[in-house]
Design a protein around this motif. Sequence first.
Motif, mmCIF file in Angstrom:
data_model
loop_
_atom_site.group_PDB
_atom_site.id
_atom_site.type_symbol
_atom_site.label_atom_id
_atom_site.label_comp_id
_atom_site.label_asym_id
_atom_site.label_seq_id
_atom_site.Cartn_x
_atom_site.Cartn_y
_atom_site.Cartn_z
ATOM 1 N N GLY A 147 14.137 42.788 110.670
ATOM 2 C CA GLY A 147 13.978 41.548 111.408
ATOM 3 C C GLY A 147 15.237 40.742 111.613
ATOM 4 O O GLY A 147 15.165 39.545 111.928
ATOM 5 N N LEU A 148 16.414 41.372 111.455
ATOM 6 C CA LEU A 148 17.672 40.657 111.673
ATOM 7 C C LEU A 148 18.206 40.935 113.078
ATOM 8 O O LEU A 148 18.101 42.060 113.570
ATOM 9 N N PRO A 149 18.829 39.945 113.720
ATOM 10 C CA PRO A 149 19.417 40.172 115.043
ATOM 11 C C PRO A 149 20.686 41.011 114.919
ATOM 12 O O PRO A 149 21.319 41.047 113.859
ATOM 13 N N PRO A 150 21.095 41.689 115.988
ATOM 14 C CA PRO A 150 22.271 42.569 115.926
ATOM 15 C C PRO A 150 23.537 41.873 115.445
ATOM 16 O O PRO A 150 24.342 42.460 114.726
ATOM 17 N N GLU A 151 23.732 40.606 115.840
ATOM 18 C CA GLU A 151 24.969 39.906 115.475
ATOM 19 C C GLU A 151 25.084 39.644 113.973
ATOM 20 O O GLU A 151 26.171 39.372 113.452
ATOM 21 N N ALA A 152 23.965 39.732 113.227
ATOM 22 C CA ALA A 152 24.009 39.501 111.781
ATOM 23 C C ALA A 152 24.814 40.575 111.063
ATOM 24 O O ALA A 152 25.393 40.327 110.002
ATOM 25 N N GLY A 153 24.881 41.764 111.651
ATOM 26 C CA GLY A 153 25.572 42.868 111.005
ATOM 27 C C GLY A 153 27.048 42.635 110.796
ATOM 28 O O GLY A 153 27.638 43.154 109.845
ATOM 29 N N ALA A 154 27.670 41.848 111.651
ATOM 30 C CA ALA A 154 29.116 41.606 111.571
ATOM 31 C C ALA A 154 29.462 40.474 110.613
ATOM 32 O O ALA A 154 30.641 40.225 110.339
ATOM 33 N N LYS A 155 28.462 39.790 110.068
ATOM 34 C CA LYS A 155 28.717 38.655 109.182
ATOM 35 C C LYS A 155 28.759 39.108 107.724
ATOM 36 O O LYS A 155 28.240 40.163 107.364
ATOM 37 N N THR A 156 29.381 38.293 106.880
ATOM 38 C CA THR A 156 29.356 38.536 105.441
ATOM 39 C C THR A 156 28.122 37.845 104.865
ATOM 40 O O THR A 156 27.566 36.928 105.487
ATOM 41 N N PRO A 157 27.690 38.234 103.668
ATOM 42 C CA PRO A 157 26.517 37.578 103.072
ATOM 43 C C PRO A 157 26.655 36.067 102.977
ATOM 44 O O PRO A 157 25.663 35.345 103.137
ATOM 45 N N ALA A 158 27.863 35.577 102.727
ATOM 46 C CA ALA A 158 28.068 34.127 102.592
ATOM 47 C C ALA A 158 27.798 33.379 103.890
ATOM 48 O O ALA A 158 27.569 32.161 103.876
#
Length: 277
Positions: A147-158
């Motif tokens: 359920g995450l959008p594609p752009e979430a993949g490029a972010k760090t957990p923080a």
Amino acid sequence: MVTIDSANNPASHQAQKMAPAIIEVRGLVNRFGKHTIHDQLDLSVGQGEILGVVGGSGTGKSVLLRSIVGLQAPTAGSVQVFGQDLSLLSASQRSRYERRFGVLFQRGALFSSLTVLENVALPLIEYGGMTRAEAQHLAAIKLALSGLPPEAGAKTPAQLSGGMVKRAALARALALDPDILFLDEPTAGLDPIGASAFDRLIMTLRDALGLTVFLVTHDLDTLYAICDRIAVLSAKRVLVVADIATVAATDDPWIQDYFQGPRGRAASKAALSLQKE
């Protein structure tokens, strides 16, 4: 006090008839120094069910989960998963079975220095034998499944919200297509809307992928919304394991306070309202 376990509880017998046990815990003892957490604990988990594990503080819910997945060596007793006592297997044999586990730890346990996509791709590279490109392609699919959008993949957990961290950790837990999903307080820290959405996601994934789910939680809404059975830990053992109506009716002070208190009554009412819709 009424004690109901998998050996003498009719509801448990019915669940086991519907699905064979995929996890069998027998006579489990866990001690840390002179402190005994579990003493002769027995529990069975049926294939394809969502089992919720609850209990007061210090009853060893997370320790039980760690014992089953092999992160905590028990003092005594046996844990069989897929019909095998993994502690008796060689490291290579045990690894083949452990790859069929997916674990979502209480705080996500994502690597802070990696992006979300890299976190999910890592087990695919390390254990799945994939190239980085192959692993990241599949990791993107797992993130979407969670359920995450594609752009979430490029972010760090923080850079993620608490709910998104939970979903990212879930995507990593699903990376190797596990048969059993272990969830340790998956909705802790989430707002009610986010927690409800996460519950629905777990139910959808269980039904779509045929998962067995072992769920440690304090969330009454989760227990009423998605769990097939509830196991209550007390006095170093499983006090009762049954459907939620049977558990809530058990004559035990902690159970009555927990399930029949204001929050328990509200969760029960909410669950009934959803069933009528």
